[in-house]
Design an enzyme around this catalytic site. Sequence first.
Site, PDB file in Angstrom:
ATOM      1  N   CYS A 110      -0.768   2.702 -12.805  1.00  0.00           N
ATOM      2  CA  CYS A 110      -1.204   3.270 -11.524  1.00  0.00           C
ATOM      3  C   CYS A 110      -0.324   4.446 -11.113  1.00  0.00           C
ATOM      4  O   CYS A 110      -0.822   5.454 -10.606  1.00  0.00           O
ATOM      5  CB  CYS A 110      -1.193   2.203 -10.439  1.00  0.00           C
ATOM      6  SG  CYS A 110      -2.433   0.907 -10.666  1.00  0.00           S
ATOM      7  N   THR A 159      -8.233 -11.888   7.637  1.00  0.00           N
ATOM      8  CA  THR A 159      -7.927 -11.955   6.217  1.00  0.00           C
ATOM      9  C   THR A 159      -8.685 -13.116   5.609  1.00  0.00           C
ATOM     10  O   THR A 159      -9.099 -14.037   6.329  1.00  0.00           O
ATOM     11  CB  THR A 159      -6.413 -12.139   5.979  1.00  0.00           C
ATOM     12  OG1 THR A 159      -6.151 -12.150   4.577  1.00  0.00           O
ATOM     13  CG2 THR A 159      -5.907 -13.430   6.581  1.00  0.00           C
ATOM     14  N   GLY A 177      -8.196  -6.884   7.001  1.00  0.00           N
ATOM     15  CA  GLY A 177      -7.245  -7.037   5.903  1.00  0.00           C
ATOM     16  C   GLY A 177      -5.831  -7.105   6.452  1.00  0.00           C
ATOM     17  O   GLY A 177      -5.175  -6.072   6.609  1.00  0.00           O
ATOM     18  N   GLY A 216      -2.972  -8.298   5.282  1.00  0.00           N
ATOM     19  CA  GLY A 216      -1.761  -8.230   4.486  1.00  0.00           C
ATOM     20  C   GLY A 216      -0.807  -9.316   4.954  1.00  0.00           C
ATOM     21  O   GLY A 216      -1.227 -10.434   5.273  1.00  0.00           O
ATOM     22  N   TRP A 217       0.473  -8.993   5.037  1.00  0.00           N
ATOM     23  CA  TRP A 217       1.452  -9.952   5.548  1.00  0.00           C
ATOM     24  C   TRP A 217       1.863  -9.625   6.980  1.00  0.00           C
ATOM     25  O   TRP A 217       2.922 -10.039   7.437  1.00  0.00           O
ATOM     26  CB  TRP A 217       2.663 -10.008   4.625  1.00  0.00           C
ATOM     27  CG  TRP A 217       2.360 -10.699   3.325  1.00  0.00           C
ATOM     28  CD1 TRP A 217       2.376 -12.043   3.097  1.00  0.00           C
ATOM     29  CD2 TRP A 217       1.996 -10.094   2.089  1.00  0.00           C
ATOM     30  NE1 TRP A 217       2.038 -12.304   1.796  1.00  0.00           N
ATOM     31  CE2 TRP A 217       1.801 -11.124   1.142  1.00  0.00           C
ATOM     32  CE3 TRP A 217       1.800  -8.778   1.671  1.00  0.00           C
ATOM     33  CZ2 TRP A 217       1.431 -10.890  -0.176  1.00  0.00           C
ATOM     34  CZ3 TRP A 217       1.427  -8.539   0.356  1.00  0.00           C
ATOM     35  CH2 TRP A 217       1.249  -9.584  -0.553  1.00  0.00           C
ATOM     36  N   VAL A 227      -7.681  -3.787  19.297  1.00  0.00           N
ATOM     37  CA  VAL A 227      -7.575  -3.378  17.892  1.00  0.00           C
ATOM     38  C   VAL A 227      -8.098  -4.480  16.982  1.00  0.00           C
ATOM     39  O   VAL A 227      -7.740  -5.651  17.144  1.00  0.00           O
ATOM     40  CB  VAL A 227      -6.118  -3.059  17.516  1.00  0.00           C
ATOM     41  CG1 VAL A 227      -6.009  -2.690  16.035  1.00  0.00           C
ATOM     42  CG2 VAL A 227      -5.561  -1.951  18.388  1.00  0.00           C
ATOM     43  N   LEU A 228      -8.912  -4.086  16.005  1.00  0.00           N
ATOM     44  CA  LEU A 228      -9.302  -4.980  14.920  1.00  0.00           C
ATOM     45  C   LEU A 228      -8.712  -4.433  13.625  1.00  0.00           C
ATOM     46  O   LEU A 228      -8.946  -3.274  13.274  1.00  0.00           O
ATOM     47  CB  LEU A 228     -10.827  -5.059  14.788  1.00  0.00           C
ATOM     48  CG  LEU A 228     -11.341  -5.802  13.541  1.00  0.00           C
ATOM     49  CD1 LEU A 228     -10.961  -7.280  13.591  1.00  0.00           C
ATOM     50  CD2 LEU A 228     -12.851  -5.620  13.384  1.00  0.00           C
ATOM     51  N   SER A 241       0.872  -1.181   0.000  1.00  0.00           N
ATOM     52  CA  SER A 241       0.000   0.000   0.000  1.00  0.00           C
ATOM     53  C   SER A 241       0.901   1.221   0.000  1.00  0.00           C
ATOM     54  O   SER A 241       2.117   1.109   0.153  1.00  0.00           O
ATOM     55  CB  SER A 241      -0.933  -0.005   1.220  1.00  0.00           C
ATOM     56  OG  SER A 241      -0.197  -0.183   2.420  1.00  0.00           O
TER      57      SER A 241
END
Length: 409
Positions: free
Chosen positions: A387, A221, A200, A202-203, A196-197, A162
Amino acid sequence: MTQLATARWPGIAHTPRTPLRARAAKAILRPTANRVPVRLTFADGSFWGAGDADSPEMRVVRPKAFFARLGAETKIGFGEAYMAGDWTAGEGTDLADLLTPFAERLTSIVPEPLLKFRGFVDKKLPHHQRNSVQGSRKNIEAHYDLSNDLFAQFLDPSLSYSAAYFASPDQDLATAQLRKIDAILDDANVSEGTRVLEIGSGWGALAIRAAQRGAKVTTITISTEQAALAEERFAEAGVDVDLQLVDYREVTGQYDAIVSVEMIEAVGEEYWPTYFATIDKLLAPGGRVAIQAITMAHHRYLATRNSYGWIQKYIFPGGLIPSLDAIDETLAEHTSLTVSNRRTLGQDYARTLHEWRENFNANWSTIHEQGFDETFRRMWEFYLAYCEAGFRTGYLDVFQITMSRPAEG
């Protein structure tokens, strides 16, 4: 092409036979190109465009195939023609530099009288790419489960996929990615003991950073490949994170902070109300939400919201970029959340994408050894440059958006 490549890329291996549409595409492109400061060169020595010898060069290698693809699939054919090698950037021309002048004029490049024929060109988003619970899993798997090793070849060591947030021109990508994560966590008031939620995973970079602050982190995820590697990274970092392989619509509990980085683009317009209403339901009174969202201008969103393009076909099935207005309208109609701050990272994303593309090209031999072919290389090169040009010109933007839910009483 080999038989394997032909099977994998049927739309690229076979040139469409659309002579009338090809002639129409050629007739439209020439006056269009002559308004853009680029130089389209052909094998016979002729050229189009408003550019000069020092301008970005687009080399049309196979004109007949190029115009056939452009005529058959106007919004998809340009990228497919690049994947097929029908055109390429000239020697010494960076692909993003070539695409940028087109991106700058994207809203005006097509003559106004032709806009009335948009309905004949635009294809509707295919039903099989709807982001239902089952559809979302298929869409995510198509991109994020390609190969963890692939992404490791062009992302920074945190594997942040991102926009980074650069503090200065000489700051390195890895540091800028951590700065981005810290900005999100700061906006959400994440500290010792915060529930915390993360929607997504990611890694796992953000979850690790939040856990290192002493937060109690749950991350979700629907990518099995990402989940497996994220679990390994949590163990290596020595942090306790609750990773759940579930859809956001299946989450229960209550959280002081909810964070989500460039996830909304995969939600789909149909499900934005559900996405934000779920966040509202899971957020404790007085809690904070911080998301990072790619956006486009509202009038562009309205014009393209139901349109099927190259990105959806080849890179992000089911993807749709919202506008800030669309987000605000959804929040107002379906939640009690209010926006308190926005931070743009648009130019930071252009730089991030440029560095990813440089890494991808520099490490192509390793990626190729992993089983990815030349068509894949050109597809990803085009995706990253396309992009980058969008963010350079402001056609696309990305925001860190902070929201809050009123405290009770």
